[in-house]
Scaffold this motif. Structure first.
Motif, PDB file in Angstrom:
ATOM      1  N   GLY A 104       0.816  -1.204   0.000  1.00 45.70           N
ATOM      2  CA  GLY A 104       0.000   0.000   0.000  1.00 45.70           C
ATOM      3  C   GLY A 104       0.851   1.257   0.000  1.00 45.70           C
ATOM      4  O   GLY A 104       2.065   1.207   0.121  1.00 45.70           O
ATOM      5  N   GLY A 105       0.192   2.382  -0.166  1.00 44.44           N
ATOM      6  CA  GLY A 105       0.902   3.647  -0.172  1.00 44.44           C
ATOM      7  C   GLY A 105       0.051   4.728  -0.794  1.00 44.44           C
ATOM      8  O   GLY A 105      -1.152   4.572  -0.977  1.00 44.44           O
ATOM      9  N   LEU A 106       0.712   5.819  -1.132  1.00 43.42           N
ATOM     10  CA  LEU A 106       0.047   6.957  -1.753  1.00 43.42           C
ATOM     11  C   LEU A 106       0.202   6.873  -3.261  1.00 43.42           C
ATOM     12  O   LEU A 106       1.322   6.666  -3.746  1.00 43.42           O
ATOM     13  N   ALA A 107      -0.898   7.003  -3.978  1.00 44.64           N
ATOM     14  CA  ALA A 107      -0.870   6.933  -5.429  1.00 44.64           C
ATOM     15  C   ALA A 107      -1.742   8.036  -6.016  1.00 44.64           C
ATOM     16  O   ALA A 107      -2.687   8.498  -5.366  1.00 44.64           O
ATOM     17  N   LEU A 149      -0.942   0.257  -8.452  1.00 47.33           N
ATOM     18  CA  LEU A 149      -0.249  -0.312  -7.302  1.00 47.33           C
ATOM     19  C   LEU A 149      -0.474  -1.822  -7.331  1.00 47.33           C
ATOM     20  O   LEU A 149      -1.494  -2.292  -7.846  1.00 47.33           O
ATOM     21  N   ARG A 150       0.455  -2.560  -6.753  1.00 50.76           N
ATOM     22  CA  ARG A 150       0.251  -4.000  -6.595  1.00 50.76           C
ATOM     23  C   ARG A 150       0.404  -4.354  -5.128  1.00 50.76           C
ATOM     24  O   ARG A 150       1.458  -4.127  -4.527  1.00 50.76           O
ATOM     25  N   LEU A 151      -0.638  -4.908  -4.580  1.00 55.78           N
ATOM     26  CA  LEU A 151      -0.605  -5.380  -3.208  1.00 55.78           C
ATOM     27  C   LEU A 151      -0.185  -6.841  -3.178  1.00 55.78           C
ATOM     28  O   LEU A 151      -0.497  -7.607  -4.094  1.00 55.78           O
ATOM     29  N   SER A 152       0.523  -7.190  -2.127  1.00 63.30           N
ATOM     30  CA  SER A 152       0.929  -8.574  -1.907  1.00 63.30           C
ATOM     31  C   SER A 152       0.454  -9.020  -0.534  1.00 63.30           C
ATOM     32  O   SER A 152       0.337  -8.215   0.388  1.00 63.30           O
ATOM     33  N   GLN A 161      -3.417  -6.669  -8.257  1.00 62.39           N
ATOM     34  CA  GLN A 161      -2.931  -5.636  -9.169  1.00 62.39           C
ATOM     35  C   GLN A 161      -4.033  -4.610  -9.346  1.00 62.39           C
ATOM     36  O   GLN A 161      -5.148  -4.956  -9.764  1.00 62.39           O
ATOM     37  N   MET A 162      -3.739  -3.364  -9.020  1.00 60.55           N
ATOM     38  CA  MET A 162      -4.737  -2.291  -9.073  1.00 60.55           C
ATOM     39  C   MET A 162      -4.298  -1.262 -10.101  1.00 60.55           C
ATOM     40  O   MET A 162      -3.265  -0.609  -9.914  1.00 60.55           O
ATOM     41  N   ASN A 163      -5.053  -1.150 -11.170  1.00 57.42           N
ATOM     42  CA  ASN A 163      -4.762  -0.207 -12.239  1.00 57.42           C
ATOM     43  C   ASN A 163      -5.834   0.877 -12.293  1.00 57.42           C
ATOM     44  O   ASN A 163      -6.943   0.688 -11.782  1.00 57.42           O
ATOM     45  N   ASN A 164      -5.474   1.974 -12.934  1.00 54.26           N
ATOM     46  CA  ASN A 164      -6.418   3.079 -13.092  1.00 54.26           C
ATOM     47  C   ASN A 164      -7.104   3.418 -11.760  1.00 54.26           C
ATOM     48  O   ASN A 164      -8.337   3.483 -11.675  1.00 54.26           O
ATOM     49  N   GLN A 170      -3.376  -7.999   8.489  1.00 57.80           N
ATOM     50  CA  GLN A 170      -3.499  -6.786   9.292  1.00 57.80           C
ATOM     51  C   GLN A 170      -3.943  -5.573   8.480  1.00 57.80           C
ATOM     52  O   GLN A 170      -4.305  -4.572   9.045  1.00 57.80           O
ATOM     53  N   GLY A 171      -3.921  -5.656   7.167  1.00 61.76           N
ATOM     54  CA  GLY A 171      -4.347  -4.538   6.332  1.00 61.76           C
ATOM     55  C   GLY A 171      -3.193  -3.658   5.897  1.00 61.76           C
ATOM     56  O   GLY A 171      -2.205  -3.494   6.610  1.00 61.76           O
ATOM     57  N   THR A 172      -3.352  -3.098   4.706  1.00 59.97           N
ATOM     58  CA  THR A 172      -2.379  -2.145   4.182  1.00 59.97           C
ATOM     59  C   THR A 172      -3.154  -0.977   3.592  1.00 59.97           C
ATOM     60  O   THR A 172      -4.147  -1.171   2.880  1.00 59.97           O
ATOM     61  N   LEU A 173      -2.716   0.244   3.896  1.00 60.75           N
ATOM     62  CA  LEU A 173      -3.463   1.435   3.513  1.00 60.75           C
ATOM     63  C   LEU A 173      -3.105   1.889   2.103  1.00 60.75           C
ATOM     64  O   LEU A 173      -1.928   2.044   1.771  1.00 60.75           O
ATOM     65  N   VAL A 174      -4.135   2.108   1.310  1.00 65.33           N
ATOM     66  CA  VAL A 174      -3.988   2.685  -0.021  1.00 65.33           C
ATOM     67  C   VAL A 174      -4.700   4.034  -0.037  1.00 65.33           C
ATOM     68  O   VAL A 174      -5.883   4.107   0.287  1.00 65.33           O
ATOM     69  N   THR A 175      -3.971   5.066  -0.407  1.00 59.37           N
ATOM     70  CA  THR A 175      -4.540   6.395  -0.495  1.00 59.37           C
ATOM     71  C   THR A 175      -4.350   6.901  -1.921  1.00 59.37           C
ATOM     72  O   THR A 175      -3.226   6.953  -2.416  1.00 59.37           O
ATOM     73  N   VAL A 176      -5.461   7.251  -2.562  1.00 58.18           N
ATOM     74  CA  VAL A 176      -5.411   7.710  -3.942  1.00 58.18           C
ATOM     75  C   VAL A 176      -5.806   9.178  -3.985  1.00 58.18           C
ATOM     76  O   VAL A 176      -6.905   9.549  -3.574  1.00 58.18           O
ATOM     77  N   SER A 177      -4.913   9.997  -4.492  1.00 60.08           N
ATOM     78  CA  SER A 177      -5.172  11.432  -4.583  1.00 60.08           C
ATOM     79  C   SER A 177      -5.644  11.799  -5.989  1.00 60.08           C
ATOM     80  O   SER A 177      -5.250  11.180  -6.972  1.00 60.08           O
TER      81      SER A 177
END
Length: 123
Positions: free
Chosen positions: A8-11, A17-20, A81-84, A115-122
């Motif tokens: 996860g992260g800021l995109a 982004l690709r989560l594992s 795999q998360m696109n667009n 435990q979860g991973t944070l994805v933030t899309v701006s």
């Protein structure tokens, strides 16, 4: 089984982004795997699920055509795999494992959670 999600992260909107999700133990291939997400102020919702052998996947309508779940049983890992990406994809993403042969979209059907991973899309 223990699950550890990462990636996860800021995109920015439109990016990828690709989560594992790495699983412990030797029986990973016997589990159906799923991804769920929980946006701020909302309930956790289904995103995608994949069968034990990687040949049967199902994605929520909200991510269909943009996200793709896959797995590598040799590496005990499931991917998303998360696109667009869109701002409405902002959420904590959880991976989950189900001790059954049939993929499922309901949270109650899953036995183990990461435990979860944070994805933030701006925007």
């Amino acid at each position: 089984v223990q699950l550890q999600a990462s990636g996860g992260g800021l995109a920015q909107a439109g990016s990828s982004l690709r989560l594992s999700c790495a699983a412990s133990g030797r029986t990973f291939s016997t589990y159906v795997m799923g991804w769920f997400r929980q946006a701020p102020g909302k309930e956790r919702e289904f995103v995608a699920t994949i069968s034990q052998s990687n040949n049967n996947t199902y994605h929520a309508d909200s991510v269909k055509g943009r996200f793709a779940i896959s797995r590598d049983n040799a590496k005990n890992t499931v991917f998303l795999q998360m696109n667009n990406l869109k701002p409405e994809d902002t959420a904590v993403y959880y991976c989950a494992a189900r001790s059954a042969a049939v993929p499922a979209i309901y949270q109650a059907a899953y036995d183990y959670w990461g435990q979860g991973t944070l994805v933030t899309v701006s925007s």
